[in-house]
Scaffold this motif. Structure first.
Motif, mmCIF file in Angstrom:
data_model
loop_
_atom_site.group_PDB
_atom_site.id
_atom_site.type_symbol
_atom_site.label_atom_id
_atom_site.label_comp_id
_atom_site.label_asym_id
_atom_site.label_seq_id
_atom_site.Cartn_x
_atom_site.Cartn_y
_atom_site.Cartn_z
ATOM 1 N N SER A 1 39.664 16.822 13.469
ATOM 2 C CA SER A 1 39.547 18.280 13.332
ATOM 3 C C SER A 1 39.405 18.690 11.865
ATOM 4 O O SER A 1 38.665 19.616 11.535
ATOM 5 C CB SER A 1 40.723 18.993 14.010
ATOM 6 O OG SER A 1 41.908 18.726 13.311
ATOM 7 N N ILE A 2 40.085 17.958 10.961
ATOM 8 C CA ILE A 2 39.937 18.274 9.530
ATOM 9 C C ILE A 2 38.505 17.974 9.072
ATOM 10 O O ILE A 2 37.883 18.739 8.335
ATOM 11 C CB ILE A 2 40.938 17.456 8.671
ATOM 12 C CG1 ILE A 2 42.379 17.807 9.034
ATOM 13 C CG2 ILE A 2 40.676 17.641 7.187
ATOM 14 C CD1 ILE A 2 42.942 19.050 8.431
ATOM 15 N N GLU B 1 55.027 17.692 9.685
ATOM 16 C CA GLU B 1 55.012 18.591 8.518
ATOM 17 C C GLU B 1 53.589 18.750 7.962
ATOM 18 O O GLU B 1 53.275 19.739 7.316
ATOM 19 C CB GLU B 1 55.925 18.072 7.402
ATOM 20 C CG GLU B 1 57.367 17.934 7.853
ATOM 21 C CD GLU B 1 58.341 18.736 7.006
ATOM 22 O OE1 GLU B 1 57.892 19.409 6.057
ATOM 23 O OE2 GLU B 1 59.542 18.675 7.314
ATOM 24 N N ILE B 2 52.754 17.733 8.175
ATOM 25 C CA ILE B 2 51.377 17.817 7.694
ATOM 26 C C ILE B 2 50.454 18.323 8.802
ATOM 27 O O ILE B 2 49.537 19.099 8.560
ATOM 28 C CB ILE B 2 50.924 16.448 7.167
ATOM 29 C CG1 ILE B 2 51.566 16.216 5.797
ATOM 30 C CG2 ILE B 2 49.407 16.371 7.046
ATOM 31 C CD1 ILE B 2 51.291 14.900 5.183
ATOM 32 N N GLN C 1 49.269 24.326 9.271
ATOM 33 C CA GLN C 1 48.027 24.404 8.491
ATOM 34 C C GLN C 1 48.078 23.616 7.185
ATOM 35 O O GLN C 1 47.193 23.763 6.347
ATOM 36 C CB GLN C 1 47.677 25.880 8.169
ATOM 37 C CG GLN C 1 47.611 26.786 9.380
ATOM 38 C CD GLN C 1 46.503 26.392 10.335
ATOM 39 O OE1 GLN C 1 45.360 26.234 9.920
ATOM 40 N NE2 GLN C 1 46.829 26.196 11.598
ATOM 41 N N THR C 2 49.107 22.788 6.991
ATOM 42 C CA THR C 2 49.202 22.060 5.719
ATOM 43 C C THR C 2 47.962 21.204 5.481
ATOM 44 O O THR C 2 47.406 21.162 4.386
ATOM 45 C CB THR C 2 50.448 21.162 5.697
ATOM 46 O OG1 THR C 2 51.540 21.942 6.138
ATOM 47 C CG2 THR C 2 50.729 20.622 4.322
ATOM 48 N N GLY C 3 47.525 20.515 6.532
ATOM 49 C CA GLY C 3 46.348 19.658 6.413
ATOM 50 C C GLY C 3 45.117 20.446 5.974
ATOM 51 O O GLY C 3 44.332 19.989 5.137
ATOM 52 N N TYR C 4 44.962 21.665 6.518
ATOM 53 C CA TYR C 4 43.796 22.501 6.175
ATOM 54 C C TYR C 4 43.889 22.988 4.735
ATOM 55 O O TYR C 4 42.880 23.144 4.048
ATOM 56 C CB TYR C 4 43.684 23.684 7.149
ATOM 57 C CG TYR C 4 43.358 23.207 8.545
ATOM 58 C CD1 TYR C 4 42.033 22.987 8.926
ATOM 59 C CD2 TYR C 4 44.367 22.928 9.457
ATOM 60 C CE1 TYR C 4 41.720 22.514 10.184
ATOM 61 C CE2 TYR C 4 44.070 22.446 10.727
ATOM 62 C CZ TYR C 4 42.747 22.232 11.088
ATOM 63 O OH TYR C 4 42.441 21.751 12.317
#
Lengths: 476, 442
Positions: free
Chosen positions: A138-139, A210-211, A215-218
């Motif tokens: 998805s990223i 947590e990642i 939305q941290t990954g985005y």
């Protein structure tokens, strides 16, 4: 209880008595102390590149190391076999650092209790493998949709669960279970014939959620794209000396290189550091207070207990410019007649511990960051770095900016290409004339190498101004 | 001859692999290493480390999907679990038609080239300690300004590795490695400097003497005292053999298959183009006796062979494994996970005493930092070196930077020295490059 006990001690029937025997052998009467370190580490890594979930890998590393210390001498042996025979053989090899003496009797106590800075569970099992894969896909899709100049996306998601058990000849037993996750994004953009990249990432001692959540990954994806776009317009940098403003957070690499390594106990015990003999002396401007703190919850550089079984702590290295203390492990602190600061770390059971940093950062000052930039007529504003290095003896250090700008008349102007800053540790911190009120710790991607051993670390700092430093560029 | 332990593991692996369903293909890699490292410092032993490392790597492929798993526990139970883990991972990745084991040219028990890199040595621990003491003492005796030391270290490593795959590849390598090094500190009241020297060989008998290593470490350290910065300039820069190794290793990183197919290198699409001046040749020689990089096959069992990488300045070959070769519609150059011995050669005569040919320039002996960008070729690093005037070294210089772009640096090579360093897998002498920007503090 910890996986060491379930996976190693119980199946191999390694009772306290058997380990006490091995420690007694390793610690003859000419040995100051001996310790045995058991480790069981599971690591996994998932990689997406070229639009494909390309590969995954998983590995298990486990074994024990026995060390015998006499004065400044260390004997060391390790193995990944757990028979009592191997334990005894390793102990004999370890103590061969001194001539044979009488065996000392060792009695192990209960495990020491420590503050809990992170969950003890394994991030690897915290979610299903297909969720990790879906996240990366998805990223990847998100980045490609967001910018038509994207030519390549490389994503890495990795997790580690390290279980350790240290027992020493004083009978002390310490256990720790350490989760660690890391996510990184590399984006390559193509605009006409020019290609440039951006990097971002983060992690810490927590579970994958947590990642994956919040939305941290985005956020990391956006950041890598932003940097790559900036680099597409970067111009060549002028060589020579310049006033440099460093942004908050990751530029704390400066502290790690310029002073951190030089304040590790081993170099100072051996008197090979540029900071040798400077305790109590002024080594930085009075704006600077620098801390090493292994006790911040969930940070990448944090440890409940170090790899020698000593509790980690917050150590003041420099206070208002005055050198206050070194980072110590057991061997070096004994020889320097002080105590361990909980900085004894090792890459694995197959390596000897040595003094290493945990999370190293500068405390905030009084200036608003804008005020610092506005104070510079002509100079450089550097906000991201790809790494650094130091020669601890002469104090020369470098660090390389991956995102930087010219400052003209107090305003941030054109972006400039990769450039290296070089300076002298004990001198450069005296040139720090303004420190911002915006302390930030890095996102959690740092890895430090010393004598061939790598360990995860954290850095941080507020915005700060260095009046003069040498800059490597191609333009005159 | 297969060592007993490895033979047992190989038999176990062959038995276990019979249980793997035919729909999977696989590769196993085993590494067993043992050795000792001894450091003496200021006249007494500082540490004795006994090493013993085991490693199993499993690669499983199924319907163009692949997974990797590894362990250091070589018991049957653990090997079984590792195979299962690799299968599991493979099911979670996506199919990629370029995945797969090598189709041809792989090593078997009949075709393995003989590569002479195995010279086991029965060294007595006392002899080793004595060697490190002597080495450091020679450094201290060289000059009284050598007043401290980080010690002299000797290490001996012995590795056995084995590879086998479901297509019938089978190979085994035994190798030895010896290193003697010395790091000392010099002080003259104004400055404090540290430098080192080392020797590394496959054969203990060919290791440089403790006297040579100790003396050279001291000489290098003393010559750094009194360094100062210089004015910013553009000038010819002579890179020492060690620094030239670093520059050519950046070149090799820029032609690695994975950087090329990802278009993550400034040398993408450059085959057949002039990358170096026409007097430069670069070849890979995988089977040199005692070569530090010598190997009969690569990390997926493909037989290594001699090849021209650069011919008269023109880029002839990338460094490919089976995967990157398929990606680029090419064939493997047997560079999976390794580069063997690289010979930098010149059609012009190599220059003896190359410093004496330089009127005004800088001799760089150390570079620091990570300022090499393979994507763009941009190059900016911190450095230490010496100012050269009228063919002679004037004084040491520190706190300087060197900056350029690798593309220009390669094209601007104007000479190669005859001072070839054979300790690295890259064999080169010093390299003289014109028009490099050197940034200084005054």
């Amino acid at each position: 209880m910890n996986s060491i006990k379930n996976i190693i001690l119980n199946p191999y029937n390694l009772t306290d008595q058997k380990i006490e025997k091995a420690l007694s052998i390793a610690c003859s009467n000419k040995i100051d102390f001996a310790d045995i370190y058991f480790e069981y580490t599971k690591t996994e890594s998932w990689r997406l590149e070229d639009g494909i979930m390309k590969s995954g890998s998983s590995s298990i590393d486990s074994g024990f190391g026995i060390r015998s210390v006499s004065g400044d001498k260390s004997g060391f042996a390790y193995s990944s076999q757990y028979d009592l025979k191997d334990l005894t053989k390793a102990a004999e090899m370890s103590r061969s650092i001194v001539n044979h003496g009488q065996e000392k009797s060792v009695k192990l106590g209960e495990s020491k209790k420590f503050k809990k800075l992170y969950d003890s569970t394994s991030p690897l099992d915290s979610i299903n493998d297909n969720e990790k894969v879906d996240f990366l896909k998805s990223i990847d899709a998100y980045i490609k949709k967001k910018d038509s100049k994207v030519d390549q996306v490389i994503l890495n998601l990795s997790g580690t669960h390290e279980s350790i058990l240290v027992m020493n000849s004083d009978g002390i037993k310490s256990i720790d279970e350490r989760p660690l996750v890391r996510f990184s994004v590399v984006v390559i953009l193509k605009d006409k014939e020019r290609r440039e990249q951006g990097f971002s990432g983060g992690g810490g001692r927590y579970m994958y959620d947590e990642i994956l959540n919040n939305q941290t990954g985005y956020k990391f994806a956006d950041e890598a794209l932003r940097q790559a776009n900036i680099n597409l317009n970067a111009i060549d940098c002028k060589a020579g000396t310049a006033t440099v403003v460093l942004g908050p957070g990751w530029p704390g690499v400066l502290l790690h290189e310029a002073i951190g390594h030089g304040l590790e106990g081993d170099f100072n015990r051996k008197k090979t550091s540029a900071y040798t003999g400077l305790l109590g002396k002024k080594v930085a401007s009075s704006e600077c207070t620098v801390i090493d703190d292994g006790t911040i919850a969930k940070r990448r550089g944090s440890l409940s207990v170090d790899d020698e079984g000593c509790e980690t702590q917050r150590t003041v290295l420099i206070e208002n410019g005055i050198l206050k203390g070194y980072m110590q492990d057991k061997l070096n602190s004994r020889l320097m007649k002080t105590s361990s600061t909980g900085n004894g770390r090792r890459e694995s059971y197959g390596c000897l511990p040595m003094p290493r940093m945990t999370n190293t950062f500068m405390l905030p000052g009084k200036h608003n960051p804008n005020e610092i930039i506005e104070s510079v007529k002509k100079g450089i504003y550097a906000v991201n770095f790809s790494g650094g290095q130091v020669d601890i003896t002469n104090g020369q250090f470098v660090f390389t900016a991956s995102e930087a700008y010219n400052i003209r008349d107090g305003k941030i102007a054109d972006p400039i290409k990769d450039m290296t800053l070089i300076g002298n540790g004990p001198e450069i911190l005296k040139k720090v004339s303004m420190v911002g009120n915006d302390l930030k710790l890095d996102e959690g991607v740092g890895t430090c190498g010393k004598d061939g051993q790598t360990v995860p670390v954290g850095v941080g700092q507020p915005t700060l101004k260095i009046d003069e430093i040498t800059v490597g560029g191609t333009q005159l | 001859m297969l060592p007993l332990e490895l033979k047992k593991i190989k038999e176990n692996l062959l038995n276990l692999s019979k249980k793997i369903s035919k729909k999977y293909s696989y590769q196993f890699g085993i590494g067993l290493a043992e050795g000792i490292t001894v450091t003496s410092r200021c006249g007494s032993i500082e540490s004795i480390e006994h090493h013993q490392d085991n490693k199993l790597g499993v690669q499983i492929l199924c319907e163009n999907k692949q997974g990797f798993a590894g362990t250091n526990d070589l018991s049957n139970d653990s090997i079984d679990k590792t195979i299962e883990k690799a299968k599991n991972i493979a099911t979670n990745t996506q199919p990629d038609i370029c995945n797969g084991l090598p189709d041809s040219n792989f090593v078997t028990s009949d075709n393995m080239p003989k590569v002479d890199i195995h010279h086991p040595s029965n060294l007595d621990i006392k002899e080793i300690i004595d060697m490190t003491h002597k080495c450091e003492q020679h450094a201290f005796d060289y000059d009284k300004r050598i007043n401290n030391s980080e010690g002299s270290t000797f290490s001996y490593g012995h590795t056995n590795s084995l590879i086998l795959n479901s297509k019938g590849a089978y190979g085994m390598i035994q190798a030895t490695n010896f290193i003697l090094s010395c790091i000392v500190v010099a002080e003259d009241g104004k400055s404090k400097e540290r430098d080192y020297e080392f020797s590394t060989t496959r054969d203990f008998k060919k290791l440089e003497s403790p006297e040579k290593i100790g003396t050279q470490a001291a000489h290098k350290t003393i010559s750094r005292l009194g360094a100062r910065s210089i004015k910013t300039r553009v000038c010819p820069v002579l890179f020492s053999p060690e620094m030239s190794v670093s520059i050519f290793s950046d070149f090799l990183s820029s032609i690695q298959g994975d950087a090329i197919y990802k278009r993550a290198s400034f040398l993408s699409d450059q085959i057949g183009k002039d990358v170096f001046p026409n007097f430069i040749n670069i070849t890979e020689e995988p089977h040199l006796p005692d070569g530090m990089g010598s190997s009969p096959y690569d990390g997926e069992g493909v037989l290594t062979r001699k090849k021209n990488i650069v011919e008269a300045g023109e880029l002839k070959s990338y460094l490919l494994d089976t995967y990157s070769a398929k990606k680029l519609n090419s064939v493997s150059t047997s560079n999976k996970g390794l580069i063997t011995n690289i010979i930098i050669d010149s059609e012009k005569e190599k220059i003896p005493n190359i410093i004496s040919t330089i009127e005004d320039g800088i001799y760089i002996t150390e570079m620091m930092g990570s300022g090499v960008n393979i994507l763009t070729g941009d190059y900016s690093r911190g450095a230490f070196g010496y100012l050269i005037k009228d063919g002679e070294i004037k004084h040491p210089v520190n706190e300087i930077t060197v900056a350029s772009n690798l593309k220009n640096m390669f094209k601007n090579i104007i000479g190669l020295g005859d001072d070839i360093d054979r300790r690295s897998i890259i064999n080169t002498g010093s390299v003289l490059i014109k028009d490099i920007t050197v940034g200084g503090a005054n």
